[in-house]
Design a protein around this motif. Structure first.
Motif, short mmCIF file in Angstrom:
data_model
loop_
_atom_site.label_atom_id
_atom_site.label_comp_id
_atom_site.label_asym_id
_atom_site.label_seq_id
_atom_site.Cartn_x
_atom_site.Cartn_y
_atom_site.Cartn_z
N LEU A 151 27.44 28.55 -52.37
CA LEU A 151 28.41 28.29 -53.34
C LEU A 151 28.93 27.13 -53.67
N SER A 152 29.35 27.03 -54.87
CA SER A 152 29.80 25.76 -55.85
C SER A 152 31.40 25.27 -54.96
N VAL B 162 40.30 29.58 -60.53
CA VAL B 162 40.38 28.98 -58.53
C VAL B 162 42.00 29.28 -59.24
N THR B 163 42.60 29.30 -57.86
CA THR B 163 44.26 28.97 -57.66
C THR B 163 44.82 28.87 -56.86
N THR C 263 39.58 27.62 -64.88
CA THR C 263 38.32 27.77 -64.16
C THR C 263 37.22 27.29 -63.42
N VAL C 264 36.49 27.38 -63.41
CA VAL C 264 35.53 26.46 -62.46
C VAL C 264 34.05 26.92 -62.96
N LYS C 265 33.50 25.91 -63.39
CA LYS C 265 32.18 26.63 -63.50
C LYS C 265 30.80 25.11 -62.83
N CYS D 282 21.32 30.68 -61.51
CA CYS D 282 22.29 31.08 -62.11
C CYS D 282 23.83 30.58 -62.79
N ASP D 283 23.81 30.65 -63.79
CA ASP D 283 25.01 30.06 -64.01
C ASP D 283 25.92 30.73 -64.03
#
Lengths: 773, 273
Positions: free
Chosen positions: A692-693, A738-739, A747-749, A732-733
């Motif tokens: 996971l990033s 995130v809070t 938003t994180v991509k 996978c995109d």
């Protein structure tokens, strides 16, 4: 007649007998044993009517001093033989207030303690306020609480603490707090916050500690659900949170704040500084001197003493109501079993909202009388640990792991000779340390090496970590890797696992000394009954079992049966040695399509034993094979990357690096190899994984506040990635929210690689592979 | 700044300052042919936060150095606490209650945080070198007193965790905080801050702002700061002085300055949407 000393369980009997004879016994007393170095007999005068020769005799683990004097003070001095003095209880069976403290050294550098088992009559002092008064009377001068403030350790004795608590209790009364009211406690570990627990209990109110890192929404839920009208907050930050929550609603009836910094311009009249409340309390106490004592006498052991909100892995937290009797009995039984002493001390650094901290830093302190120390700030915990040198220590496995990782990383940077010495003597320690702790036979050469290692490497290492004086170290909450376990036991730290829950007032099982293995959680604690249901779920019954879930009778009925057995929700079994072994959360255990058992936590724990993997979530129920999300540990992997000359600028970049994937794939292959060796587990090998990033975080709701994974939240949010794992995509995109800590979202991509790991060929594994292809 | 921060101070209109703490009249300073300051006059009132802004090379640091006593102006006068100051040395200035921080950090790199902040107490120490070297009786008692004050400063700035760390090993943002601590330890009436936010990210800037405002609020210290970050300046300062090429081109509240055409041309610029 005799007063018996209970020798520390760490020493085995024959050795203890021999060594005590050889050592110098200094007994704290003004009326007992005269110390003599290496004497076999220690003479002491006992005054008129006593026998001419007196000896210490040894019988199994008991050293009997033929003396009927009360043994109390410090520095061995001549027995003055005052016959008129207390002729306290002569047998160990009846409770007594005498305490003797002796230290002696025996070969190879260990320091042992033996003292009388401290007992207090918890049927008379059956609530915490009553215990407090008892402590103030019988050990008023001994330290009860410490805090490092302005760079120095400030100490409060039991008498001083009791006075503060009395004033605070009266102060709460002036604010309008009364029996049945709830007092929220929010902040880091501070003596005043601990005192407020006792103060609230004294007047019949119920303290509810909440996690200081909760966001406003979670906090709002607890405040509303528990109908909390009063709160004591540590500082401006917590007060702001409380004010923010009550915006637009009825404000709290009273908020007390401890640190006045920044509070000058707040105009709300229900805000009170701690000092002003103490003042009002003094005034009230002077005007109504009988109020406090009457209130304390009126507390009953069946009354609710605390409501602890569990961080629910599923759904909203539930408020576990525990009575004085629940918490007291549980704390007392464990203290007796582990032979806790009033000279112990503990560092309170874990969240006050967690039931473990309540038991260790509050309940047991009151029962046994030992001192609790609060660190200066969360950043200084490790330095304070070192300065304090506590004798009683608890930490979840992650902390032990992190400590070990830090040590390993720093050793890498040390000079060649130090590295060599470290690895050599750590190997010796790993080999012999646990055996020596358990009293098993060790060869003479090994003992010499161990002793040398102690002086050169292990002793200084323990000192740097602050663990030199830890007599008793607990870990619980998650499984701990056998390597880590053995590392600490090799250091000579008596590390053991315990198992419990908020619903049990913590203690369900504890590993007994001498029978410590990494894969069990121990035997039932005193007065705890254990049984395994047909579906493998573990049930227990004990005097520590909670009263109910606050305002939630359905959940209470689901968890507690009519005759008092509690469903833990964990699947486990009891081995031949009487030790309980936990497999997984019962609900989470699943099945693969080919019929193999899939215990996700079991596999995840194996993965987390590697220092490079900080968190793992596995999936496989109803699937053809097992796949996993991995969170890498930035410290360990970052260090590794530096050594490999792999550049990275952020966690995300490191998590996406193919070399890191290679390394993790190797580790997963090792886990797979382990799994094939175990019964029924060959089918649960991990076939596909991704890193996971972003780390799973409690602020995003993916973990609970005690860092347990919320599986349904993760399954929901990361559905796209899970689907990718069970297809044959290699990339996978992914987009996620995130809070941040102040509540903002973003938003994180990321584009995440998905890797396949070849399964190890056993009959079952090849079935899996065919199914996947 | 955040809503919570707004709560801690009375609203801006109510902040009125009457008493003049320091005023500079017609200050001129040259270094050879370079005129660093050219007839600059302004005052700093007691209890306010005064910002000095302007493009690089405008003479801001020079102005601060003049107030400090480090540079002696070629012309003009300085009036501090009602009395005209003759030529003063920096240590005399410090003894009179002026403390400062430096743009490029001037801490003692090998000493710990605690020791660095202790040096800030130097002006308050009465016992001389010999007493302190012997560390005997009265010198020891005095050091304990000073240590208590230093610990309060450390607590105020939340740097307990780095108390014993040599300052050279600290990250930049923390070094700046330690320097602020050293200035605070002197219990100044006037605190001069030379670009306290330089090189910090937004979170660190907010922290630093919070400390500066807390100092102003809790201790009533007058603050003069040089700063380039306009949002910080507009948010926390009560009045602003704008310098450009050694001359004063603006003086007033942040709102006045925002609208001043000369200032906009020289420094603030116009947004092109």
């Amino acid at each position: 007649m005799a007063i018996e000393f209970q020798l520390d369980q760490e020493q085995n009997t024959a050795r203890a007998a021999k060594t005590v004879q050889k050592c110098c016994v200094i007994v704290r007393s003004d009326q007992c044993i005269v110390p003599q170095k290496s004497g076999q007999k220690t003479k002491h005068n006992r005054g008129p009517g006593s026998a001419a020769s007196d000896r210490l005799t040894f019988d199994s683990t008991v050293a009997t001093c033929f003396c009927n004097k009360r043994i109390l003070g410090n520095t061995g001095s001549k027995h003055t033989g005052d016959e008129a003095g207390s002729r306290r209880n002569e047998s160990a069976a009846a409770p007594f207030n005498s305490r003797a403290h002796a230290t002696f050294s025996y070969p190879f550098g260990f320091l042992g303690n033996f003292t009388v088992t401290v007992s207090v009559d918890i049927s008379t002092y059956n609530t915490f306020p009553k215990l407090l008064q008892h402590n103030a009377q019988t050990r008023g001068a001994m330290p009860s609480m410490r805090e490092k403030a302005l760079g120095i350790w400030q100490t409060w004795s039991w008498a001083e603490s009791a006075k503060e608590i009395r004033a605070l209790a009266c102060g709460l009364k002036t604010l309008g707090c009364g029996p049945g009211d709830k007092l929220a406690i929010i902040g880091d570990n501070r003596p005043r916050l601990y005192w407020s627990m006792a103060a609230a209990q004294s007047i019949g109110a119920i303290p509810v500690a909440v996690y200081q890192d909760m966001v406003a929404d979670e906090l709002g839920f607890v405040l509303e659900h528990a109908e909390i009208r009063f709160a004591i907050a540590e500082d401006q930050e917590q007060v702001d949170k409380l004010l923010m929550i009550s915006e637009g609603k009825e404000p709290l009836s009273g908020i007390i704040y401890d640190d006045p910094r920044g509070m000058r311009h707040y105009t709300q009249d229900y805000l009170n500084s701690y000092d002003s409340v103490i003042e009002k309390g003094h005034a009230y106490d002077t005007a109504n001197p009988e109020f406090y004592d009457q209130a304390v006498a009126a507390t009953k052991s069946e009354d609710a003493s605390v409501i602890a909100y569990t961080s629910g892995t599923t759904g909203r937290p539930k408020g576990v109501v525990l009575s004085h009797s629940n918490v007291l009995k549980s704390a007392y039984n464990a203290a007796v079993r582990e032979n806790l002493q009033e000279t112990d001390n503990i560092l309170a650094y874990l969240p006050m909202a967690w039931i473990g901290d309540h038991i260790f830093s509050y309940a047991q302190s009151y029962v046994v009388g030992f001192c609790v120390s609060c660190p200066e700030s969360p950043d200084t915990v490790l330095t304070d640990l070192r300065e304090l040198g506590p004798s009683y220590f608890f930490a979840p496995p992650t902390i032990y792991e992190n400590l070990l990782t830090t040590v390993m990383i720093r050793i890498e940077d040390a000079s060649w000779i130090k590295r060599k010495m470290f690895h050599y003597f750590m190997e010796v320690a790993r080999r012999c340390g646990p055996k020596i702790l358990d009293g098993e036979p060790v060869s003479f050469l090994d003992r010499i090496l161990f002793w040398l290692g102690n002086i050169l490497v292990v002793g200084p290492l323990k000192n740097t970590l602050g663990l030199s004086r830890v007599r008793l170290g607990y870990t619980a909450g998650e499984a701990i890797g056998p390597d880590i376990f053995n590392f600490y036991r090799g250091l000579g730290l008596n590390l053991k696992q315990l198992y419990g829950s908020t619903e049990a007032s913590v203690f369900v099982t504890i590993q007994p000394d001498g029978e410590i293995k990494p894969d069990t959680v121990g035997t039932p604690a005193p007065e705890v009954e254990l049984k395994i249901a047909e579906n493998g779920e573990v049930l227990f019954r004990s005097p520590g079992v909670f009263q109910e879930y606050y305002k939630n009778p359905e959940a209470t009925a689901e968890t507690k049966t009519a005759d008092g057995w509690v469903h833990t929700g964990d699947a486990g079994f009891i081995g031949d040695d009487g030790h309980l072994r936990i497999i997984d959360r019962a609900k989470d255990v699943g099945k693969l399509n080919n019929g193999s058992l899939f215990p996700p936590k079991y596999i995840e724990n194996k993965l987390k034993f590697f220092p490079t993997i900080s968190e793992a979530v596995t999936f496989g129920d109803g699937q053809d094979y097992v796949s996993a999300f991995i969170n890498i540990d930035l410290n360990a992997v970052g260090n590794w990357a530096e050594k490999q000359a792999i550049p990275y600028a952020s966690y995300q970049e490191l998590a996406g690096n193919p070399a890191v994937y290679d390394m993790i794939a190797e580790q997963i292959a090792q886990v797979n190899a382990d799994l094939t060796k175990e019964e029924n587990m060959a089918g649960s090998q991990i076939h596909r994984f991704l890193i996971l990033s972003k780390e799973l975080d409690a602020d995003d709701g993916e973990l609970t506040r005690t860092r347990k994974v919320r599986r349904n939240v993760v399954a929901d949010r990361y559905k796209v990635l899970i689907d990718a794992l069970f297809s044959d995509q290699t990339r996978c995109d992914f987009e996620t929210q995130v809070t941040f800590e102040d509540g903002r979202t973003d938003t994180v991509k990321a584009e995440i690689e998905v890797r396949t790991v070849p399964l190890i060929d056993t009959g079952a594994a090849s079935m899996n592979r065919h199914a996947a292809e | 700044m955040s809503a919570a921060l707004e709560k801690t101070l009375p609203p801006a209109q109510d902040r009125v300052f009457d008493e003049v703490l320091l005023s500079v009249e017609d200050i001129s300073l040259s270094f050879g042919g370079v005129k660093a300051l050219n007839g600059v006059s302004f005052d700093i009132r007691k209890g306010e936060v005064r910002a000095i802004i302007g493009p690089n090379g405008a003479g801001k640091s020079s102005m601060l150095n003049v107030i400090n006593g480090f540079y002696h102006p070629n012309a003009g006068s300085i009036t501090y606490k009602g009395t005209k100051r003759p030529k003063m040395r920096p240590d005399q200035s410090a003894k009179q209650g002026i403390a400062r921080t430096f743009q490029n950090i001037a801490l003692f790199r090998g000493m710990t945080t605690l020791d660095n902040i202790m040096t800030g107490r130097n002006t308050k120490m009465r016992r001389n070198f010999l007493w302190q070297a012997l560390h005997w009786g009265p010198a020891k008692a005095e050091e304990i007193e000073h240590r208590a004050v230093v610990e309060k400063v450390i607590d105020f700035l939340e740097i307990q965790a780095i108390r014993k760390t040599p300052v050279g090993r600290l990250p930049y943002g923390l070094q700046k905080r330690v320097e602020l601590g050293r200035a605070l330890a002197a219990e100044p009436d006037l605190l001069l801050l030379d670009e306290p936010m330089a090189g910090m990210n937004s979170e660190e800037k907010e922290d630093m702002c919070r400390f500066i405002l807390d100092v102003n609020d809790e201790f009533g210290t007058t603050i003069a700061l040089i700063e380039h970050d306009m949002s910080v300046v507009m948010d926390i300062s009560d009045r602003v002085v704008v310098l450009d090429y050694g001359r004063k081109i603006g003086d007033g509240t942040p709102d006045d300055i925002r609208g001043n055409q000369e200032v906009i041309d020289a420094y603030l610029g116009v947004s092109h949407d």
